[in-house]
Design a protein around this motif. Structure first.
Motif, PDB file in Angstrom:
ATOM      1  N   GLY A 339      48.957 -32.602 116.634  1.00 29.64           N
ATOM      2  CA  GLY A 339      50.221 -32.835 117.731  1.00 29.64           C
ATOM      3  C   GLY A 339      51.347 -33.191 116.851  1.00 29.64           C
ATOM      4  O   GLY A 339      51.168 -33.836 115.656  1.00 29.64           O
ATOM      5  N   GLN A 340      52.545 -33.592 117.522  1.00 27.76           N
ATOM      6  CA  GLN A 340      53.501 -34.270 116.941  1.00 27.76           C
ATOM      7  C   GLN A 340      54.603 -34.436 118.274  1.00 27.76           C
ATOM      8  O   GLN A 340      54.622 -34.132 119.344  1.00 27.76           O
ATOM      9  CB  GLN A 340      54.710 -33.104 116.149  1.00 27.76           C
ATOM     10  CG  GLN A 340      55.700 -33.425 115.700  1.00 27.76           C
ATOM     11  CD  GLN A 340      55.619 -33.771 114.142  1.00 27.76           C
ATOM     12  OE1 GLN A 340      54.767 -33.998 113.635  1.00 27.76           O
ATOM     13  NE2 GLN A 340      56.853 -33.990 113.722  1.00 27.76           N
ATOM     14  N   GLY A 341      55.030 -35.430 118.153  1.00 27.07           N
ATOM     15  CA  GLY A 341      56.300 -35.989 118.980  1.00 27.07           C
ATOM     16  C   GLY A 341      55.478 -36.722 120.105  1.00 27.07           C
ATOM     17  O   GLY A 341      54.546 -37.440 120.094  1.00 27.07           O
ATOM     18  N   MET A 342      55.957 -36.528 121.439  1.00 29.03           N
ATOM     19  CA  MET A 342      55.634 -37.084 122.863  1.00 29.03           C
ATOM     20  C   MET A 342      53.994 -36.645 122.986  1.00 29.03           C
ATOM     21  O   MET A 342      53.259 -37.686 123.657  1.00 29.03           O
ATOM     22  CB  MET A 342      56.597 -36.798 123.842  1.00 29.03           C
ATOM     23  CG  MET A 342      55.823 -37.245 125.316  1.00 29.03           C
ATOM     24  SD  MET A 342      57.119 -36.769 126.544  1.00 29.03           S
ATOM     25  CE  MET A 342      58.612 -37.409 126.029  1.00 29.03           C
ATOM     26  N   HIS A 343      53.612 -35.760 122.592  1.00 30.20           N
ATOM     27  CA  HIS A 343      52.290 -35.237 123.030  1.00 30.20           C
ATOM     28  C   HIS A 343      51.339 -35.423 121.622  1.00 30.20           C
ATOM     29  O   HIS A 343      50.056 -34.827 121.835  1.00 30.20           O
ATOM     30  CB  HIS A 343      52.338 -33.680 123.484  1.00 30.20           C
ATOM     31  CG  HIS A 343      52.936 -33.576 124.719  1.00 30.20           C
ATOM     32  ND1 HIS A 343      52.270 -33.503 125.858  1.00 30.20           N
ATOM     33  CD2 HIS A 343      54.284 -33.167 125.104  1.00 30.20           C
ATOM     34  CE1 HIS A 343      52.868 -33.629 126.940  1.00 30.20           C
ATOM     35  NE2 HIS A 343      54.415 -33.225 126.413  1.00 30.20           N
ATOM     36  N   TYR A 344      51.660 -36.287 120.847  1.00 26.64           N
ATOM     37  CA  TYR A 344      50.857 -36.628 119.861  1.00 26.64           C
ATOM     38  C   TYR A 344      49.410 -37.006 120.310  1.00 26.64           C
ATOM     39  O   TYR A 344      49.579 -37.702 121.530  1.00 26.64           O
ATOM     40  CB  TYR A 344      51.209 -37.420 118.941  1.00 26.64           C
ATOM     41  CG  TYR A 344      50.383 -37.965 117.668  1.00 26.64           C
ATOM     42  CD1 TYR A 344      50.205 -37.082 116.627  1.00 26.64           C
ATOM     43  CD2 TYR A 344      49.717 -39.004 117.816  1.00 26.64           C
ATOM     44  CE1 TYR A 344      49.443 -37.163 115.572  1.00 26.64           C
ATOM     45  CE2 TYR A 344      48.881 -39.324 116.525  1.00 26.64           C
ATOM     46  CZ  TYR A 344      48.785 -38.468 115.509  1.00 26.64           C
ATOM     47  OH  TYR A 344      47.901 -38.800 114.508  1.00 26.64           O
ATOM     48  N   CYS A 345      48.309 -36.558 119.886  1.00 21.05           N
ATOM     49  CA  CYS A 345      46.860 -36.787 120.436  1.00 21.05           C
ATOM     50  C   CYS A 345      46.755 -38.222 120.663  1.00 21.05           C
ATOM     51  O   CYS A 345      46.943 -39.208 119.823  1.00 21.05           O
ATOM     52  CB  CYS A 345      45.818 -36.398 119.367  1.00 21.05           C
ATOM     53  SG  CYS A 345      44.349 -36.684 120.160  1.00 21.05           S
ATOM     54  N   LEU A 346      46.503 -38.680 121.828  1.00 20.06           N
ATOM     55  CA  LEU A 346      46.365 -40.049 122.347  1.00 20.06           C
ATOM     56  C   LEU A 346      45.049 -40.617 121.567  1.00 20.06           C
ATOM     57  O   LEU A 346      45.096 -41.856 121.350  1.00 20.06           O
ATOM     58  CB  LEU A 346      46.016 -40.094 123.807  1.00 20.06           C
ATOM     59  CG  LEU A 346      45.934 -41.475 124.558  1.00 20.06           C
ATOM     60  CD1 LEU A 346      47.398 -42.288 124.684  1.00 20.06           C
ATOM     61  CD2 LEU A 346      45.466 -41.334 126.000  1.00 20.06           C
ATOM     62  N   GLY A 347      44.070 -39.908 121.415  1.00 17.65           N
ATOM     63  CA  GLY A 347      42.712 -40.389 120.831  1.00 17.65           C
ATOM     64  C   GLY A 347      42.511 -40.303 119.537  1.00 17.65           C
ATOM     65  O   GLY A 347      41.600 -40.187 119.001  1.00 17.65           O
TER      66      GLY A 347
END
Length: 396
Positions: A339-347
């Protein structure tokens, strides 16, 4: 009315990257039909996908849809997750769960993850000795992230395989009835798990989220279950399929495999290259413009469905030299698989660690592994959203 092209056909299921290469060469944005007949805007080139992932006008909130493809039909207790929430609420929920996925927390889990990988490698060895073949997907790539993430959430051992199976069925998009049944099973399971943990809290991440819900009132009951659903499901699926497809990619490129075996310092770069080259996720979560948005000269109306394609962007020759070549020494490798930005992978830190430790363990323990069947006979589970191995039988 002219029928929209439907690129997600048999040829796509057989070779999705070849279809994406053709679409990307033709133009940056395509108006196409999904298998169910609904229309979407497909964005294929790196610069546009990268910009779209960070564009706040492209909302993941279904409230902004005007009726096209909206993704899974989920009950509220699964739907209020980070993939469906924008801006302030997204930041609020992400902060609550991010404590379990910092690089420091991932590093603290290293020894435990290595112990799981070693245990699974022992079982793989036993299977190879007794039967002559073993399935990397079933015997290693699935139980590793399943164990790691379920340990993090305190999921009881007997419930782990069924939960993983339900999530896989949901994401396969192969049978509407099976998907609906899997959604019901996941919903009931997570409701029961939250109820049980509320009665007997532990030191796991789910107990911490329940405390945030009950004591601090920082999230709703639906947000609580939805967070658990997203983290458990994505944490299992993404690593599972990256490990299996990534290991297959190395087996199909013996020069790269030999280089990695000969120089362990290449492992971090190899993990990034495998994420770029072999990640199972083809498209990002659907998005809906909150106002008319222009992408590469095409104006997309507010409320239409936009599918950004990281898999296509990751093979864009304008961004990567020789993009269809696996190159574990590739340096400029800012892929979009996480991903990229706010929704970049949390894990992301945990996914990288698991993948690196798993590859290091497999390469060290099994120098002679090879596919037990012809590669073109391997079966894949492919939809417009993902491309994942069903099984990877190995021998030596």
């Amino acid at each position: 009315m002219t029928a929209l092209p439907q690129p997600f056909d048999e040829s796509f299921r057989a070779m999705p990257h070849a279809v994406y290469n053709k679409l990307r060469d033709e133009k940056a944005v395509h108006r196409v039909a999904l298998p169910d007949g609904t229309a979407v805007w497909l964005v294929t080139r790196d610069a546009d996908v990268r910009a779209g992932l960070a564009d706040r006008r492209l909302s993941v909130n279904k409230a902004h849809s005007t009726g096209g493809y909206q993704g899974y039909a989920l009950p509220p207790a699964l739907d209020a997750n980070l993939l469906n929430i924008d801006h302030d609420d997204h930041i609020r929920l992400r902060r609550l769960v991010s404590q379990g996925f910092t690089p420091r927390r991932a590093e603290a889990m290293r020894a435990g993850i290595q112990a799981v990988a070693d245990r699974l490698a022992d079982r793989l060895e036993e299977r190879l000795e007794s039967e002559g073949t073993a399935d990397l997907v079933h015997d290693f790539a699935t139980p590793l992230p399943l164990t790691v993430v379920c340990d993090l959430f305190g999921v009881p051992e007997p419930d782990r395989r069924p939960f993983g199976s339900w999530v896989s069925t949901m994401l396969a998009l192969e049978s509407p009835q099976q998907v609906a049944e899997a959604v019901t099973s996941v919903h009931d399971f997570l409701r029961a798990l939250v109820d049980e943990r509320r009665k007997a809290p532990g030191d796991d991440l789910l107990s911490a989220l329940i405390a945030a819900r009950d004591e601090d009132d920082r999230l709703t009951e639906d947000e609580l279950c939805s967070l658990a659903f997203l983290v458990l499901g994505a944490g299992i699926e993404n690593v599972q399929h990256l490990l299996s497809a990534g290991f297959l990619a190395l087996l199909r490129h013996p020069g790269q495999l030999a280089a990695l075996r000969g120089d362990s310092s290449l492992l971090p770069d190899a993990v990034e290259e495998l994420m770029r080259y072999a990640h199972s996720q083809l498209t990002a979560i659907r998005r809906f413009p909150t106002e008319p948005v222009e992408i590469a000269g095409t104006t997309i109306p507010a409320g239409d469905t936009v599918l950004l394609c990281p898999a296509s962007a990751n093979r864009d020759p304008e961004r990567y030299p020789a993009p269809d070549r696996l190159d574990i020494r590739r340096r400029d490798n800012a892929h979009l698989s996480l991903g990229q930005g706010m929704h970049y992978c949390l894990g992301a830190p945990l996914a990288r660690m698991q993948t690196g430790l798993a590859l290091e363990t497999l390469l060290g323990r099994f120098p002679g592994l090879r596919p037990a069947v012809e590669v073109d006979r391997l079966q894949w589970r492919t939809s417009f959203r993902s491309h994942a191995l069903r099984a990877l039988p190995l021998t030596r």
